[in-house]
Scaffold this motif. Structure first.
Motif, PDB file in Angstrom:
ATOM      1  N   ARG A   2       0.853  -1.195   0.000  1.00 43.02           N
ATOM      2  CA  ARG A   2       0.000   0.000   0.000  1.00 43.02           C
ATOM      3  C   ARG A   2       0.884   1.239   0.000  1.00 43.02           C
ATOM      4  O   ARG A   2       2.024   1.189   0.436  1.00 43.02           O
ATOM      5  N   ASN A   3       0.323   2.346  -0.495  1.00 46.23           N
ATOM      6  CA  ASN A   3       1.090   3.586  -0.481  1.00 46.23           C
ATOM      7  C   ASN A   3       0.171   4.785  -0.315  1.00 46.23           C
ATOM      8  O   ASN A   3      -1.036   4.684  -0.499  1.00 46.23           O
ATOM      9  N   SER A   4       0.779   5.895   0.048  1.00 46.58           N
ATOM     10  CA  SER A   4       0.032   7.138   0.242  1.00 46.58           C
ATOM     11  C   SER A   4       0.427   8.183  -0.800  1.00 46.58           C
ATOM     12  O   SER A   4       0.317   9.385  -0.552  1.00 46.58           O
ATOM     13  N   LEU A   5       0.871   7.727  -1.953  1.00 48.72           N
ATOM     14  CA  LEU A   5       1.358   8.660  -2.967  1.00 48.72           C
ATOM     15  C   LEU A   5       0.287   9.624  -3.466  1.00 48.72           C
ATOM     16  O   LEU A   5       0.542  10.820  -3.584  1.00 48.72           O
ATOM     17  N   ALA A   6      -0.889   9.118  -3.775  1.00 47.04           N
ATOM     18  CA  ALA A   6      -1.937   9.986  -4.325  1.00 47.04           C
ATOM     19  C   ALA A   6      -2.296  11.088  -3.333  1.00 47.04           C
ATOM     20  O   ALA A   6      -2.423  12.263  -3.722  1.00 47.04           O
ATOM     21  N   GLU A   7      -2.448  10.735  -2.060  1.00 47.72           N
ATOM     22  CA  GLU A   7      -2.814  11.727  -1.053  1.00 47.72           C
ATOM     23  C   GLU A   7      -1.715  12.779  -0.899  1.00 47.72           C
ATOM     24  O   GLU A   7      -1.986  13.982  -0.843  1.00 47.72           O
ATOM     25  N   ARG A   8      -0.483  12.318  -0.820  1.00 45.73           N
ATOM     26  CA  ARG A   8       0.634  13.249  -0.658  1.00 45.73           C
ATOM     27  C   ARG A   8       0.802  14.133  -1.896  1.00 45.73           C
ATOM     28  O   ARG A   8       1.093  15.322  -1.775  1.00 45.73           O
ATOM     29  N   ARG A   9       0.618  13.549  -3.067  1.00 44.03           N
ATOM     30  CA  ARG A   9       0.714  14.331  -4.305  1.00 44.03           C
ATOM     31  C   ARG A   9      -0.351  15.412  -4.330  1.00 44.03           C
ATOM     32  O   ARG A   9      -0.068  16.583  -4.616  1.00 44.03           O
ATOM     33  N   LYS A  10      -1.585  15.047  -3.998  1.00 38.25           N
ATOM     34  CA  LYS A  10      -2.685  16.015  -3.990  1.00 38.25           C
ATOM     35  C   LYS A  10      -2.478  17.089  -2.930  1.00 38.25           C
ATOM     36  O   LYS A  10      -2.783  18.264  -3.166  1.00 38.25           O
ATOM     37  N   ASP A  11      -1.976  16.695  -1.766  1.00 38.59           N
ATOM     38  CA  ASP A  11      -1.706  17.668  -0.698  1.00 38.59           C
ATOM     39  C   ASP A  11      -0.694  18.716  -1.153  1.00 38.59           C
ATOM     40  O   ASP A  11      -0.750  19.864  -0.713  1.00 38.59           O
ATOM     41  N   ARG A  12       0.218  18.325  -2.006  1.00 36.56           N
ATOM     42  CA  ARG A  12       1.231  19.246  -2.542  1.00 36.56           C
ATOM     43  C   ARG A  12       0.731  20.034  -3.754  1.00 36.56           C
ATOM     44  O   ARG A  12       1.442  20.878  -4.285  1.00 36.56           O
ATOM     45  N   ILE A  31       0.525   6.568 -12.274  1.00 36.80           N
ATOM     46  CA  ILE A  31      -0.801   5.954 -12.141  1.00 36.80           C
ATOM     47  C   ILE A  31      -0.660   4.536 -11.595  1.00 36.80           C
ATOM     48  O   ILE A  31      -1.367   4.147 -10.657  1.00 36.80           O
ATOM     49  N   SER A  32       0.254   3.770 -12.158  1.00 37.75           N
ATOM     50  CA  SER A  32       0.455   2.385 -11.714  1.00 37.75           C
ATOM     51  C   SER A  32       0.938   2.318 -10.273  1.00 37.75           C
ATOM     52  O   SER A  32       0.510   1.456  -9.502  1.00 37.75           O
ATOM     53  N   LEU A  33       1.833   3.215  -9.898  1.00 42.24           N
ATOM     54  CA  LEU A  33       2.302   3.266  -8.505  1.00 42.24           C
ATOM     55  C   LEU A  33       1.151   3.574  -7.555  1.00 42.24           C
ATOM     56  O   LEU A  33       0.970   2.905  -6.542  1.00 42.24           O
ATOM     57  N   GLU A  34       0.384   4.605  -7.886  1.00 42.84           N
ATOM     58  CA  GLU A  34      -0.711   5.026  -7.005  1.00 42.84           C
ATOM     59  C   GLU A  34      -1.772   3.939  -6.847  1.00 42.84           C
ATOM     60  O   GLU A  34      -2.361   3.800  -5.780  1.00 42.84           O
ATOM     61  N   LYS A  35      -2.002   3.175  -7.881  1.00 42.73           N
ATOM     62  CA  LYS A  35      -3.007   2.112  -7.818  1.00 42.73           C
ATOM     63  C   LYS A  35      -2.463   0.807  -7.254  1.00 42.73           C
ATOM     64  O   LYS A  35      -3.198  -0.165  -7.120  1.00 42.73           O
ATOM     65  N   GLY A  36      -1.174   0.779  -6.939  1.00 39.19           N
ATOM     66  CA  GLY A  36      -0.574  -0.413  -6.358  1.00 39.19           C
ATOM     67  C   GLY A  36      -0.309  -1.530  -7.342  1.00 39.19           C
ATOM     68  O   GLY A  36      -0.071  -2.667  -6.958  1.00 39.19           O
ATOM     69  N   LEU A  48      11.178   9.522  -4.208  1.00 42.03           N
ATOM     70  CA  LEU A  48       9.849   9.907  -3.734  1.00 42.03           C
ATOM     71  C   LEU A  48       9.891  10.372  -2.281  1.00 42.03           C
ATOM     72  O   LEU A  48       9.304  11.401  -1.926  1.00 42.03           O
ATOM     73  N   ALA A  49      10.596   9.631  -1.445  1.00 38.84           N
ATOM     74  CA  ALA A  49      10.705   9.998  -0.030  1.00 38.84           C
ATOM     75  C   ALA A  49      11.376  11.365   0.121  1.00 38.84           C
ATOM     76  O   ALA A  49      10.929  12.202   0.916  1.00 38.84           O
ATOM     77  N   ALA A  50      12.425  11.610  -0.640  1.00 39.21           N
ATOM     78  CA  ALA A  50      13.112  12.898  -0.573  1.00 39.21           C
ATOM     79  C   ALA A  50      12.192  14.023  -1.036  1.00 39.21           C
ATOM     80  O   ALA A  50      12.140  15.091  -0.420  1.00 39.21           O
ATOM     81  N   LEU A  51      11.468  13.780  -2.117  1.00 39.06           N
ATOM     82  CA  LEU A  51      10.565  14.790  -2.653  1.00 39.06           C
ATOM     83  C   LEU A  51       9.475  15.163  -1.646  1.00 39.06           C
ATOM     84  O   LEU A  51       9.145  16.337  -1.479  1.00 39.06           O
ATOM     85  N   PHE A  52       8.937  14.162  -0.955  1.00 41.13           N
ATOM     86  CA  PHE A  52       7.870  14.421   0.003  1.00 41.13           C
ATOM     87  C   PHE A  52       8.391  14.687   1.415  1.00 41.13           C
ATOM     88  O   PHE A  52       7.615  14.948   2.327  1.00 41.13           O
ATOM     89  N   GLY A  53       9.705  14.600   1.597  1.00 41.85           N
ATOM     90  CA  GLY A  53      10.305  14.917   2.879  1.00 41.85           C
ATOM     91  C   GLY A  53       9.913  13.987   4.006  1.00 41.85           C
ATOM     92  O   GLY A  53       9.608  14.428   5.114  1.00 41.85           O
TER      93      GLY A  53
END
Length: 65
Positions: A2-12, A31-36, A48-53
């Motif tokens: 599971r991941n929180s990419l979509a939420e973090r992307r939208k928050d930014r 898209i593929s990452l966000e959908k798992g 990704l971790a660096a980008l989202f801190g």
């Protein structure tokens, strides 16, 4: 996984395309990452971790078995 990419992307305020451009990958990969459907390579996970801190563990968590 599971991941929180979509939420973090939208928050930014980033679009999928903007995030893809920032990382040097395709929008389809985002898209593929966000959908798992696709787990990132370790270098991409670090980017990704660096980008989202945040730590990688905050972005990606294993599915409970």
């Amino acid at each position: 996984m599971r991941n929180s990419l979509a939420e973090r992307r939208k928050d930014r305020g980033l679009s999928q395309q903007a995030l893809a451009d920032e990382l040097g990958i395709s929008r389809q990969s985002i898209i593929s990452l966000e959908k798992g459907r696709y787990d990132p390579s370790l270098p991409l996970a670090f980017k990704l971790a660096a980008l989202f801190g945040c730590p990688i563990e905050d972005l990606f968590t294993p599915d409970p078995d």
